[in-house]
Enzyme design. Structure first.
Site, PDB file in Angstrom:
ATOM      1  N   HIS A 199       2.641   6.588  22.944  1.00 39.05           N
ATOM      2  CA  HIS A 199       2.245   7.340  22.878  1.00 39.05           C
ATOM      3  C   HIS A 199       3.406   8.517  21.811  1.00 39.05           C
ATOM      4  O   HIS A 199       2.329   9.003  21.494  1.00 39.05           O
ATOM      5  CB  HIS A 199       2.272   8.231  24.239  1.00 39.05           C
ATOM      6  N   SER A 200       3.919   8.904  21.674  1.00 36.97           N
ATOM      7  CA  SER A 200       4.954   9.364  20.539  1.00 36.97           C
ATOM      8  C   SER A 200       4.772   8.798  19.637  1.00 36.97           C
ATOM      9  O   SER A 200       4.138   9.706  18.200  1.00 36.97           O
ATOM     10  CB  SER A 200       6.191   9.099  20.702  1.00 36.97           C
ATOM     11  N   GLU A 215      -8.136  13.096  -1.902  1.00 35.57           N
ATOM     12  CA  GLU A 215      -8.125  13.477  -0.354  1.00 35.57           C
ATOM     13  C   GLU A 215      -7.710  12.422   0.769  1.00 35.57           C
ATOM     14  O   GLU A 215      -6.855  12.630   1.694  1.00 35.57           O
ATOM     15  CB  GLU A 215      -8.512  14.618  -0.193  1.00 35.57           C
ATOM     16  N   ASP A 218     -10.846   2.265   2.810  1.00 33.84           N
ATOM     17  CA  ASP A 218     -10.319   0.977   3.370  1.00 33.84           C
ATOM     18  C   ASP A 218     -11.644   2.425   4.969  1.00 33.84           C
ATOM     19  O   ASP A 218     -12.280   1.871   5.037  1.00 33.84           O
ATOM     20  CB  ASP A 218      -9.345   1.056   4.186  1.00 33.84           C
ATOM     21  N   LYS A 236       0.449  -0.677   0.173  1.00 36.97           N
ATOM     22  CA  LYS A 236       0.050  -0.481   0.139  1.00 36.97           C
ATOM     23  C   LYS A 236       0.561   1.672   0.429  1.00 36.97           C
ATOM     24  O   LYS A 236       0.914   2.273  -0.587  1.00 36.97           O
ATOM     25  CB  LYS A 236      -1.176   0.001   1.026  1.00 36.97           C
TER      26      LYS A 236
END
Length: 273
Positions: free
Chosen positions: A157-158, A81, A105, A69
């Site tokens: 988290h980052s 977009e 998707d 992909k």
């Protein structure tokens, strides 16, 4: 005068398991579109060459699956977009020497939740588990539905923060790590690969309530571990088979400008699992 049958395919590696040819054959019969749709196995280092050969043989369009992909995104001469937002392409359309890259998707997910499951996203709190390609592909269509909150949660988290920043500024978009989640959500979407390993993302059961729709992008004959976990804590559960059918219907529409009905195809696939 004979007309030539238009040629489409799904390209990936591996590809033998793909249900896309069955889905598109049913869409074509239903809408009386003259096309054939095959599976195309591309070498891991031969995606570009495989696509070029397909175009030389007058292929009209491709669905793109793992692991190509990102390559399809880089290859497209024009991007929708939603493909640009996803950073990945699952639908290629070849027309007038151009290669349009699209990503269906997210709209497949939203259509399955809103229309098929009958659960509105507008004004709701939505938790998206994972910050990889599957999550990235659905954020823009979810935001278009105007949820009250969309929280991206990830083990790292980052990574969730990096993903959210791609869509900034979005006041309804938040990030979290798995351990910090403590509130119930209206919709919880599992975009991690945990189900493939028969695991559940390490989240608190408090994210689920009686009102919660717990949605796993994976699907199979039996409920996934995530679905089992969510159901044990009161949620309504749904797997990703409807998303598969709806993203295929959107690809079909991109190629043929005809929108197929999905309910009968979904039921047939479900019965065969």
């Amino acid at each position: 005068m004979s007309t030539r049958t238009d040629h489409y395919a799904v390209i990936g590696n591996p590809i033998a398991h793909s249900k896309s040819p069955d889905i598109h054959a049913r869409f074509a019969a239903q809408t009386q579109q003259d096309l054939k749709y095959d599976r195309l196995l591309a070498p891991l280092d031969g995606f570009l060459a495989s696509v070029q050969e397909f175009i030389r043989n007058d292929g009209k369009g491709l669905n793109v699956t793992v692991p190509f992909k990102l390559e399809a995104y880089a290859m497209a001469s024009r991007l929708s977009e939603r493909a640009r937002a996803a950073g990945a392409v699952n639908t290629l359309k070849f027309e007038n020497g151009e290669m349009l890259g699209d990503n269906t998707d997210g709209v497949g997910l939203v259509t399955d939740i809103v229309r098929n499951a009958g659960v509105a996203v507008a004004g709701k709190t939505v938790l998206l588990l994972g910050a990889g390609g599957a999550a990235r592909g659905v954020i823009l269509p979810l935001l278009h539905e105007k949820p009250a909150r969309l929280v991206i949660a990830n083990r790292t988290h980052s990574k969730a923060l990096d993903l959210a920043e791609r869509f900034a500024p979005q006041p309804t978009l938040e990030v979290s790590d798995f351990g910090a989640l403590d509130d119930a959500f209206d919709i919880v979407i599992n975009a991690t690969a945990a189900s493939l390993a028969s695991e559940v993302p390490p989240i608190s059961p408090r994210v689920f309530a009686k009102r919660t729709l717990a949605y796993d992008m994976m699907y199979g004959a039996a409920p996934t571990p995530f679905m089992q976990f969510a159901a044990e804590h009161g949620a309504t559960v749904r797997d990703g088979l409807g998303m598969l059918v709806e993203q295929a219907a959107e690809s079909f529409y991109v190629w043929r400008n005809v929108r197929p009905e999905t309910a009968a195809v979904f039921k047939e696939l479900r019965d065969k699992l």
